[in-house]
Scaffold this motif. Sequence first.
Motif, PDB file in Angstrom:
ATOM      1  N   VAL A  42       0.836   4.325  -2.705  1.00 59.57           N
ATOM      2  CA  VAL A  42       0.574   5.732  -2.383  1.00 59.57           C
ATOM      3  C   VAL A  42       1.606   6.638  -3.053  1.00 59.57           C
ATOM      4  CG1 VAL A  42       0.337   7.419  -0.496  1.00 59.57           C
ATOM      5  CG2 VAL A  42      -0.653   5.145  -0.255  1.00 59.57           C
ATOM      6  N   HIS A  43       2.769   6.087  -3.369  1.00 64.15           N
ATOM      7  CA  HIS A  43       3.761   6.885  -4.100  1.00 64.15           C
ATOM      8  C   HIS A  43       3.307   7.218  -5.527  1.00 64.15           C
ATOM      9  CE1 HIS A  43       6.811   7.416  -1.167  1.00 64.15           C
ATOM     10  NE2 HIS A  43       7.035   6.126  -0.989  1.00 64.15           N
ATOM     11  N   PHE A  44       2.299   6.530  -6.033  1.00 65.52           N
ATOM     12  CA  PHE A  44       1.732   6.924  -7.328  1.00 65.52           C
ATOM     13  C   PHE A  44       0.985   8.254  -7.204  1.00 65.52           C
ATOM     14  CE2 PHE A  44       1.859   2.235  -8.258  1.00 65.52           C
ATOM     15  CZ  PHE A  44       2.763   2.317  -9.311  1.00 65.52           C
ATOM     16  N   LEU A  65       0.831  -1.213   0.000  1.00 68.53           N
ATOM     17  CA  LEU A  65       0.000   0.000   0.000  1.00 68.53           C
ATOM     18  C   LEU A  65       0.862   1.259   0.000  1.00 68.53           C
ATOM     19  CD1 LEU A  65      -3.198   0.958   0.674  1.00 68.53           C
ATOM     20  CD2 LEU A  65      -1.939   1.841   2.640  1.00 68.53           C
ATOM     21  N   HIS A  66       1.890   1.238   0.833  1.00 68.93           N
ATOM     22  CA  HIS A  66       2.833   2.365   0.903  1.00 68.93           C
ATOM     23  C   HIS A  66       3.376   2.689  -0.495  1.00 68.93           C
ATOM     24  CE1 HIS A  66       6.441   4.373   2.998  1.00 68.93           C
ATOM     25  NE2 HIS A  66       6.728   4.411   1.704  1.00 68.93           N
ATOM     26  N   GLU A  67       3.805   1.661  -1.209  1.00 67.29           N
ATOM     27  CA  GLU A  67       4.361   1.908  -2.550  1.00 67.29           C
ATOM     28  C   GLU A  67       3.281   2.419  -3.510  1.00 67.29           C
ATOM     29  OE1 GLU A  67       7.418   2.164  -2.603  1.00 67.29           O
ATOM     30  OE2 GLU A  67       7.781   1.082  -0.751  1.00 67.29           O
ATOM     31  N   ASP A  79       0.988  14.810   3.447  1.00 67.84           N
ATOM     32  CA  ASP A  79      -0.055  14.376   2.511  1.00 67.84           C
ATOM     33  C   ASP A  79       0.070  12.887   2.194  1.00 67.84           C
ATOM     34  OD1 ASP A  79      -0.849  16.975   2.466  1.00 67.84           O
ATOM     35  OD2 ASP A  79      -0.079  17.412   0.453  1.00 67.84           O
ATOM     36  N   PHE A  80       1.315  12.450   2.070  1.00 64.24           N
ATOM     37  CA  PHE A  80       1.564  11.027   1.799  1.00 64.24           C
ATOM     38  C   PHE A  80       0.990  10.164   2.928  1.00 64.24           C
ATOM     39  CE2 PHE A  80       4.067   7.244   2.580  1.00 64.24           C
ATOM     40  CZ  PHE A  80       4.091   6.629   1.353  1.00 64.24           C
ATOM     41  N   TRP A  81       1.379  10.528   4.167  1.00 66.42           N
ATOM     42  CA  TRP A  81       0.960   9.698   5.312  1.00 66.42           C
ATOM     43  C   TRP A  81      -0.545   9.774   5.550  1.00 66.42           C
ATOM     44  CZ3 TRP A  81       3.970   5.966   6.268  1.00 66.42           C
ATOM     45  CH2 TRP A  81       5.361   6.111   6.094  1.00 66.42           C
ATOM     46  N   ASN A  83       6.945  11.957  -2.304  1.00 70.00           N
ATOM     47  CA  ASN A  83       7.720  12.062  -1.072  1.00 70.00           C
ATOM     48  C   ASN A  83       6.907  11.664   0.150  1.00 70.00           C
ATOM     49  OD1 ASN A  83      10.029  13.169  -2.459  1.00 70.00           O
ATOM     50  ND2 ASN A  83       8.782  14.995  -2.729  1.00 70.00           N
ATOM     51  N   HIS A  84       7.626  11.515   1.270  1.00 69.56           N
ATOM     52  CA  HIS A  84       6.964  11.104   2.509  1.00 69.56           C
ATOM     53  C   HIS A  84       6.511  12.306   3.318  1.00 69.56           C
ATOM     54  CE1 HIS A  84       9.670   7.472   1.792  1.00 69.56           C
ATOM     55  NE2 HIS A  84       8.450   7.037   1.637  1.00 69.56           N
ATOM     56  N   GLY A  85       5.790  13.216   2.699  1.00 64.40           N
ATOM     57  CA  GLY A  85       5.271  14.371   3.414  1.00 64.40           C
ATOM     58  C   GLY A  85       3.980  14.042   4.132  1.00 64.40           C
TER      59      GLY A  85
HETATM   60 ZN    ZN Z   1       8.087   5.382   0.570  1.00 68.65          ZN
END
Ligand code: ZN
Length: 117
Positions: free
Chosen positions: A86-88, A82-84, A96-98, A92-94
């Motif tokens: 979300v990179h779509f 899922l983490h990967e 918004d990402f989390w 970056n791990h800002g």
């Molecule tokens: Zn990542």
Amino acid sequence: MEQKTQDLVPCTVSPAQALALFEQIDREIFPLFRQVLHGQPPILKVRDMKSQWGVCCPAKRRITLALRLAEKPRAAVEYVLLHEYVHFIHLNHGPDFWAVVEHFMPDYKERRAMLKS
Ligand SMILES: [Zn+2]
């Protein structure tokens, strides 16, 4: 007497077995991102990576997962995939990402902790 060989064995799962597991989990996660990916599932790859559990390359619509990830609990594998995904959406791990990770997986911190054991 039982011999402790765990430290000597590199990995008990073959790349083909790992890919089969990852693809199975991918079938559950992909529908959540179908629109983001315009209906095209990503290309999944397995590599014997030492320092990362997963890498996402949005330009190539490709997710690479570590072979060793296949030895972790399924809940942790789901988190990494899922983490990967979300990179779509966010590279970056800002914050918004989390926020997106948490939206789909409110218990992601517990799942992530399983990777360390
Ligand atoms: Zn990542």
